[in-house]
Design a protein around this motif. Structure first.
Motif, PDB file in Angstrom:
ATOM      1  N   PHE A 191      -7.113  82.923  41.868  1.00 64.47           N
ATOM      2  CA  PHE A 191      -5.636  83.140  42.182  1.00 64.47           C
ATOM      3  C   PHE A 191      -5.220  81.404  42.332  1.00 64.47           C
ATOM      4  CE2 PHE A 191      -6.527  87.398  42.514  1.00 64.47           C
ATOM      5  CZ  PHE A 191      -5.866  88.017  42.242  1.00 64.47           C
ATOM      6  N   LEU A 192      -6.035  80.886  43.157  1.00 62.15           N
ATOM      7  CA  LEU A 192      -5.594  79.613  43.728  1.00 62.15           C
ATOM      8  C   LEU A 192      -6.150  78.323  43.003  1.00 62.15           C
ATOM      9  CD1 LEU A 192      -6.785  80.370  47.599  1.00 62.15           C
ATOM     10  CD2 LEU A 192      -4.470  80.601  46.493  1.00 62.15           C
ATOM     11  N   ASN A 193      -6.772  78.590  41.905  1.00 63.91           N
ATOM     12  CA  ASN A 193      -7.164  77.325  41.069  1.00 63.91           C
ATOM     13  C   ASN A 193      -7.629  76.426  41.758  1.00 63.91           C
ATOM     14  OD1 ASN A 193      -6.981  75.948  38.420  1.00 63.91           O
ATOM     15  ND2 ASN A 193      -5.015  74.999  39.098  1.00 63.91           N
ATOM     16  N   ASN A 194      -8.764  76.724  42.454  1.00 62.06           N
ATOM     17  CA  ASN A 194      -9.588  75.956  43.255  1.00 62.06           C
ATOM     18  C   ASN A 194     -10.759  76.236  43.419  1.00 62.06           C
ATOM     19  OD1 ASN A 194     -10.487  73.294  44.803  1.00 62.06           O
ATOM     20  ND2 ASN A 194      -8.478  73.665  46.247  1.00 62.06           N
ATOM     21  N   LEU A 196     -12.175  75.473  48.881  1.00 65.05           N
ATOM     22  CA  LEU A 196     -11.466  76.388  49.655  1.00 65.05           C
ATOM     23  C   LEU A 196     -12.143  76.568  50.946  1.00 65.05           C
ATOM     24  CD1 LEU A 196     -10.090  78.880  46.933  1.00 65.05           C
ATOM     25  CD2 LEU A 196      -8.828  77.188  48.495  1.00 65.05           C
ATOM     26  N   PHE A 197     -13.471  76.822  50.837  1.00 69.73           N
ATOM     27  CA  PHE A 197     -14.219  76.971  52.370  1.00 69.73           C
ATOM     28  C   PHE A 197     -14.056  75.886  53.040  1.00 69.73           C
ATOM     29  CE2 PHE A 197     -18.225  76.649  54.486  1.00 69.73           C
ATOM     30  CZ  PHE A 197     -18.232  78.034  55.229  1.00 69.73           C
ATOM     31  N   LEU A 198     -14.312  75.000  52.643  1.00 71.79           N
ATOM     32  CA  LEU A 198     -14.130  73.525  53.243  1.00 71.79           C
ATOM     33  C   LEU A 198     -12.711  73.214  54.100  1.00 71.79           C
ATOM     34  CD1 LEU A 198     -16.376  71.014  51.454  1.00 71.79           C
ATOM     35  CD2 LEU A 198     -17.203  72.314  53.443  1.00 71.79           C
ATOM     36  N   GLN A 199     -11.783  73.552  53.368  1.00 69.81           N
ATOM     37  CA  GLN A 199     -10.390  73.608  53.922  1.00 69.81           C
ATOM     38  C   GLN A 199     -10.153  74.478  55.113  1.00 69.81           C
ATOM     39  OE1 GLN A 199      -7.812  74.174  50.482  1.00 69.81           O
ATOM     40  NE2 GLN A 199      -8.542  72.494  49.535  1.00 69.81           N
ATOM     41  N   HIS A 200     -10.754  75.391  55.111  1.00 68.27           N
ATOM     42  CA  HIS A 200     -10.719  76.424  55.930  1.00 68.27           C
ATOM     43  C   HIS A 200     -11.545  76.567  57.153  1.00 68.27           C
ATOM     44  CE1 HIS A 200      -7.938  77.970  52.839  1.00 68.27           C
ATOM     45  NE2 HIS A 200      -7.452  78.681  53.870  1.00 68.27           N
TER      46      HIS A 200
END
Length: 318
Positions: free
Chosen positions: A82-85, A90-94
């Motif tokens: 869904f997030l095109n990433n 995504l894990f590192l961003q959060h």
């Protein structure tokens, strides 16, 4: 030491495989279809079939699993549906909010647990000991999410000492970040503090019965020094083990607390991914959390050995 590290890291592979199988089965056998989430329930069967083929969901589950696990072994956790990433991005961003919350909760738990355990052992059988034991029992029995809601109601809504929900980056203002994380850190760390307090009390009471403690007292060593230097130092190994294991559980236990307090960490990423059936993100993030849990426990074993070299890393006294 090298042999110990090699065997522990080698044992990580079957753990990852078993966790991968379990997570993959739970995600893919759960109700809901990510294709219908993307296209909507009114999508035509042709569009659904085309997207399912494009995402590789039309293949047998066994083939999907080995394709995904083979990519994982090569370091590719896949991309979000869904997030095109990528999952790793995504894990590192959060990751930063989760680690900040876990570290803050661990510091609070360690400070409260050690202080409570030392005082409880010092005042053994007295009113302070009974009060601390009652508080520890309360802390271990109350669920974190329920305690979090209570803290929000009292200290955020009624007294307005802390914000209700939200998060501020550590890059802006460290004190502001700690202010936002205080209530969730208390809700997350109180159970660990209670566990550390009970363990500290039990271990210190055992150490206080040793002969060298009586010798130190006979030599006129002040009681505070006996407690904080001689007793607590010799009780360090089991306390250190509890702290390490508790930190691993704090990292994995932030999922509910982050949802209660609106913190955009890894826990929120998992919850959002479950709601939209983003199977690739769920699988990859759970696998990364498992790796982190195992590595943290490995680090605890190494720190225990460094704190007392008399301990054998093989688990056998030399």
């Amino acid at each position: 030491m090298k042999r110990f590290l090699f065997h522990r890291l080698l044992a990580l592979l079957p753990v990852l495989f078993v966790v991968s199988v379990v997570v993959f089965c739970l995600v893919h056998l759960a109700p809901g279809d990510p294709v219908l989430v993307i296209l909507g329930n009114d999508a035509s069967p042709a569009d659904v079939a085309a997207l399912r083929q494009q995402m590789g969901l039309d293949r047998p589950l066994l083939m999907q699993f080995f394709h995904w696990f083979g990519a994982v072994l090569s370091g590719d956790l896949g991309h979000s549906l869904f997030l095109n990433n990528s999952v790793m991005a995504l894990f590192l961003q959060h990751l930063t909010p989760t680690v900040a919350l876990a570290l803050y909760a661990q510091v609070l738990a360690l400070a409260l647990g050690l202080a409570g355990g030392v005082i409880s052992a010092w005042q053994h059988g007295r009113l302070a000991d009974r009060a601390i034991r009652a508080l520890a029992t309360f802390g271990m029995s109350v669920p974190g999410f329920l305690l979090g809601l209570f803290l929000i109601f009292v200290f955020a809504v009624q007294l307005r000492w802390f914000p209700v929900v939200g998060y501020r980056s550590t890059n802006t203002d460290l004190l502001l970040n700690l202010w936002y994380l205080t209530l969730p850190a208390i809700a997350l760390g109180l159970r660990i503090a209670a566990l550390i307090a009970r363990m500290t009390r039990a271990v210190m009471l055992d150490v206080l019965q040793e002969g060298f403690i009586n010798t130190a007292r006979a030599k006129g060593v002040p009681e505070q020094r006996v407690l904080l230097i001689h007793t607590l130092k010799n009780a360090l190994i089991p306390i250190l083990t509890i702290c390490g294991e508790s930190f691993a559980s704090l990292v994995t236990g932030t999922i509910v607390i982050e949802s209660v307090f609106g913190i955009p960490g890894v826990g929120s990423l998992i919850v959002d991914s479950i709601e939209r059936r983003d199977v690739t993100v769920i699988q990859g993030v759970v696998l990364l959390i498992t790796v982190a849990y195992v590595l943290i426990n490995l680090a605890v074993d190494l720190l225990s050995y460094l704190a007392d070299p008399r301990l054998s890393v093989e688990g056998v006294d030399p």
